[in-house]
Design a protein around this motif. Structure first.
Motif, PDB file in Angstrom:
ATOM      1  N   ASN A   1     -28.257  12.091   1.068  1.00 47.35           N
ATOM      2  CA  ASN A   1     -27.760  13.529   1.679  1.00 47.35           C
ATOM      3  C   ASN A   1     -26.775  13.037   2.906  1.00 47.35           C
ATOM      4  O   ASN A   1     -26.579  11.957   3.116  1.00 47.35           O
ATOM      5  CB  ASN A   1     -29.164  13.827   2.482  1.00 47.35           C
ATOM      6  CG  ASN A   1     -30.073  13.015   3.362  1.00 47.35           C
ATOM      7  OD1 ASN A   1     -29.489  12.214   4.348  1.00 47.35           O
ATOM      8  ND2 ASN A   1     -31.222  12.907   3.031  1.00 47.35           N
ATOM      9  N   ASP A   2     -26.363  14.119   3.553  1.00 44.08           N
ATOM     10  CA  ASP A   2     -25.474  13.940   4.538  1.00 44.08           C
ATOM     11  C   ASP A   2     -25.865  13.213   5.906  1.00 44.08           C
ATOM     12  O   ASP A   2     -25.399  12.561   6.580  1.00 44.08           O
ATOM     13  CB  ASP A   2     -24.774  15.386   4.918  1.00 44.08           C
ATOM     14  CG  ASP A   2     -24.341  16.061   3.722  1.00 44.08           C
ATOM     15  OD1 ASP A   2     -23.435  15.485   2.817  1.00 44.08           O
ATOM     16  OD2 ASP A   2     -24.068  17.170   3.808  1.00 44.08           O
ATOM     17  N   ARG A   3     -27.246  13.378   5.960  1.00 38.46           N
ATOM     18  CA  ARG A   3     -27.827  12.757   7.355  1.00 38.46           C
ATOM     19  C   ARG A   3     -27.600  11.023   7.226  1.00 38.46           C
ATOM     20  O   ARG A   3     -27.260  10.503   7.993  1.00 38.46           O
ATOM     21  CB  ARG A   3     -29.199  13.137   7.604  1.00 38.46           C
ATOM     22  CG  ARG A   3     -29.708  12.554   8.687  1.00 38.46           C
ATOM     23  CD  ARG A   3     -31.194  12.656   8.749  1.00 38.46           C
ATOM     24  NE  ARG A   3     -31.922  12.236   7.648  1.00 38.46           N
ATOM     25  CZ  ARG A   3     -32.080  10.728   7.410  1.00 38.46           C
ATOM     26  NH1 ARG A   3     -31.612   9.939   8.415  1.00 38.46           N
ATOM     27  NH2 ARG A   3     -32.607  10.048   6.459  1.00 38.46           N
ATOM     28  N   GLN A   4     -28.164  10.837   6.010  1.00 41.67           N
ATOM     29  CA  GLN A   4     -28.089   9.288   5.769  1.00 41.67           C
ATOM     30  C   GLN A   4     -26.465   8.778   5.654  1.00 41.67           C
ATOM     31  O   GLN A   4     -26.248   7.728   6.183  1.00 41.67           O
ATOM     32  CB  GLN A   4     -28.723   8.984   4.325  1.00 41.67           C
ATOM     33  CG  GLN A   4     -30.089   9.479   4.126  1.00 41.67           C
ATOM     34  CD  GLN A   4     -30.735   9.330   2.893  1.00 41.67           C
ATOM     35  OE1 GLN A   4     -30.053   9.284   1.821  1.00 41.67           O
ATOM     36  NE2 GLN A   4     -31.994   9.280   2.520  1.00 41.67           N
ATOM     37  N   PHE A   5     -25.734   9.674   5.380  1.00 43.49           N
ATOM     38  CA  PHE A   5     -24.152   9.207   5.233  1.00 43.49           C
ATOM     39  C   PHE A   5     -23.885   8.995   6.853  1.00 43.49           C
ATOM     40  O   PHE A   5     -23.081   8.102   6.939  1.00 43.49           O
ATOM     41  CB  PHE A   5     -23.365  10.262   4.444  1.00 43.49           C
ATOM     42  CG  PHE A   5     -21.960   9.772   4.364  1.00 43.49           C
ATOM     43  CD1 PHE A   5     -21.544   8.492   3.719  1.00 43.49           C
ATOM     44  CD2 PHE A   5     -21.019  10.318   5.103  1.00 43.49           C
ATOM     45  CE1 PHE A   5     -20.179   8.086   3.558  1.00 43.49           C
ATOM     46  CE2 PHE A   5     -19.591  10.081   4.793  1.00 43.49           C
ATOM     47  CZ  PHE A   5     -19.311   8.738   4.273  1.00 43.49           C
ATOM     48  N   ALA A   6     -24.087  10.149   7.550  1.00 49.08           N
ATOM     49  CA  ALA A   6     -23.573  10.061   8.925  1.00 49.08           C
ATOM     50  C   ALA A   6     -24.296   8.748   9.498  1.00 49.08           C
ATOM     51  O   ALA A   6     -23.613   7.999  10.477  1.00 49.08           O
ATOM     52  CB  ALA A   6     -24.156  11.296   9.559  1.00 49.08           C
ATOM     53  N   ALA A   7     -25.440   8.475   9.314  1.00 39.24           N
ATOM     54  CA  ALA A   7     -26.049   7.186   9.548  1.00 39.24           C
ATOM     55  C   ALA A   7     -25.192   6.019   9.327  1.00 39.24           C
ATOM     56  O   ALA A   7     -25.113   4.766   9.986  1.00 39.24           O
ATOM     57  CB  ALA A   7     -27.704   7.165   9.592  1.00 39.24           C
ATOM     58  N   LEU A   8     -25.019   5.812   7.826  1.00 40.67           N
ATOM     59  CA  LEU A   8     -24.276   4.776   7.592  1.00 40.67           C
ATOM     60  C   LEU A   8     -23.042   4.563   7.838  1.00 40.67           C
ATOM     61  O   LEU A   8     -22.529   3.658   8.504  1.00 40.67           O
ATOM     62  CB  LEU A   8     -24.141   4.945   5.806  1.00 40.67           C
ATOM     63  CG  LEU A   8     -23.411   3.912   4.997  1.00 40.67           C
ATOM     64  CD1 LEU A   8     -23.791   2.530   5.209  1.00 40.67           C
ATOM     65  CD2 LEU A   8     -23.059   4.543   3.785  1.00 40.67           C
ATOM     66  N   ALA A   9     -22.148   5.806   8.315  1.00 39.44           N
ATOM     67  CA  ALA A   9     -20.810   5.703   8.532  1.00 39.44           C
ATOM     68  C   ALA A   9     -20.924   5.051  10.346  1.00 39.44           C
ATOM     69  O   ALA A   9     -19.942   4.249  10.512  1.00 39.44           O
ATOM     70  CB  ALA A   9     -20.288   6.793   8.837  1.00 39.44           C
TER      71      ALA A   9
END
Length: 376
Positions: free
Chosen positions: A251-259
């Motif tokens: 999901n987008d939240r996980q991607f933001a944390a990864l970035a």
């Protein structure tokens, strides 16, 4: 503690190799009494499938036959066939995976038994069903190929690859066990058994879930994508500093944390990567950018950093490392040191491990003595 939720259930196991023996082992772990019927002299095919061997037995055979007793019966001999029929008439469940039509030759098919044992739950497992595919051999590799699994598995187009374990057999065994338990529930309510038919090809097509649905609902014939996902990104293997690591960002939240964690928070607002649909459309660019960042640390370092942030990731472990992880997580994956634990956790009636896989015909004498006694 009881002997298990299926204690008192008798299963006549006329099966060999993997799918059906796996199903009957799961039921045995839950307390059922499983009597494995084998050919004299050779027994289950997997007894010859080695190396490796332990104490003279093929580990392949040992892996799916615990908690069973073995009787060696020659079905071409009248006495052996009579014993087999008597066992079937006393059984609550019969499981077989012979070539379709073979059990009927001996009067041991569902039609030949249901009148004398109307409560019998009869499970027949085949490769391609009992109709037009009855003559086809049901080997896992063959089904992975013709059933489409290899067409979506492999490093790239033109390089179809099988799964690293006989996955279709295992899935078929699980479906068979579910069918058996469902039929027993019906029998408890009505007193009437039934015929269950499970085949490898049908199981595989169902188990390919979203890939099968992509074809049936959207007309999309999927192809090999390596370690990528057709509908999620980033969802693949990346090279870390020391060994590969998997990211499974859903999901987008996980991607933001990864970035943020890899030092490129702008990736989350980049129009190419803002949503999952965007990321799938630009997966090559995303993989290149992330790959550069992930090479800066070791896989275990990334695991320690990203996991607390809620980013699904992990190194590509060996099987030894996988068992080590399960042990560190308190999953207790081993029983008695060398047996894989049944993964079903039941608070009141947990699986039990009462006996190792039997030697060929180990219990023939005691079972024949029991079969000679009058039925209760």
């Amino acid at each position: 503690m009881t002997d298990g939720p299926l204690a008192g259930l008798l299963i006549a196991d006329f099966s060999r190799v993997l799918a059906a023996p796996y199903a009957t082992m799961l039921l045995a772990d839950l307390g059922a009494e499983v009597i494995k019927v084998e050919r004299p002299g050779t027994g289950d095919d997997t007894r010859a499938w080695g190396p490796p061997h332990v104490a003279g037995e093929a580990v392949y055979y040992l892996s799916v036959n615990r908690n069973k007793r073995s009787i060696a019966l020659d079905l071409t001999d009248p006495a052996g066939l009579a014993a087999a029929r008597e066992l079937a008439l006393r059984a609550d469940v019969l499981v077989e995976n012979f070539r379709p039509g073979l059990m009927a030759r001996y009067g041991l098919d569902h039609s030949g038994l249901k009148d004398a044992n109307p409560g019998l739950v009869y499970c027949s497992i085949s490769g391609f069903g009992s109709g037009g595919g009855a003559a086809l051999p049901g080997y896992d590799l063959l089904v992975q190929a013709v059933g489409g699994l290899m067409s979506v598995t492999g490093p790239g187009p033109g390089e179809p690859t099988k799964a690293g374990v006989a996955l279709v057999d295992v899935l078929t065994g699980l479906h068979a066990a579910i069918g058996i338990l469902s039929a027993l529930r019906h029998r408890d309510a009505t007193g009437v058994g039934q015929l269950i038919e499970v085949n490898l090809l049908g199981t595989l097509l169902s188990s390919m879930v979203n890939q099968s649905a992509n074809y049936l609902m959207a007309g999309v014939v999927p192809g090999i994508m390596g370690n990528r996902h057709p509908s999620i990104a980033p969802y693949e293997v990346f090279p870390a500093a020391d060994r590969p690591i998997v990211l499974a960002v859903g999901n987008d939240r996980q991607f933001a944390a990864l970035a943020e964690a890899v030092g490129s928070p702008g990736l989350a607002t980049d129009p190419r990567f803002r949503t999952n649909t965007d990321r799938v459309a630009h997966v090559d660019e995303l993989a290149s950018l992330l790959g550069e960042k992930l090479r800066a640390r070791g896989a275990d370092d990334w695991f320690e950093l990203l996991t607390p942030l809620g980013v699904p990731c992990g190194p590509v472990n060996t099987l030894a490392e996988a068992f080590g992880l399960a042990e560190r997580l308190g999953l207790d994956p081993r029983v008695s040191g060398d047996t894989v634990r049944n993964p079903i956790g039941l608070s009141a009636t947990p699986p039990t491990y009462r006996r190792p896989a039997p030697h060929l015909g180990e219990h023939t004498g005691e079972i024949l003595d029991w079969l000679r006694r009058p039925r209760d």
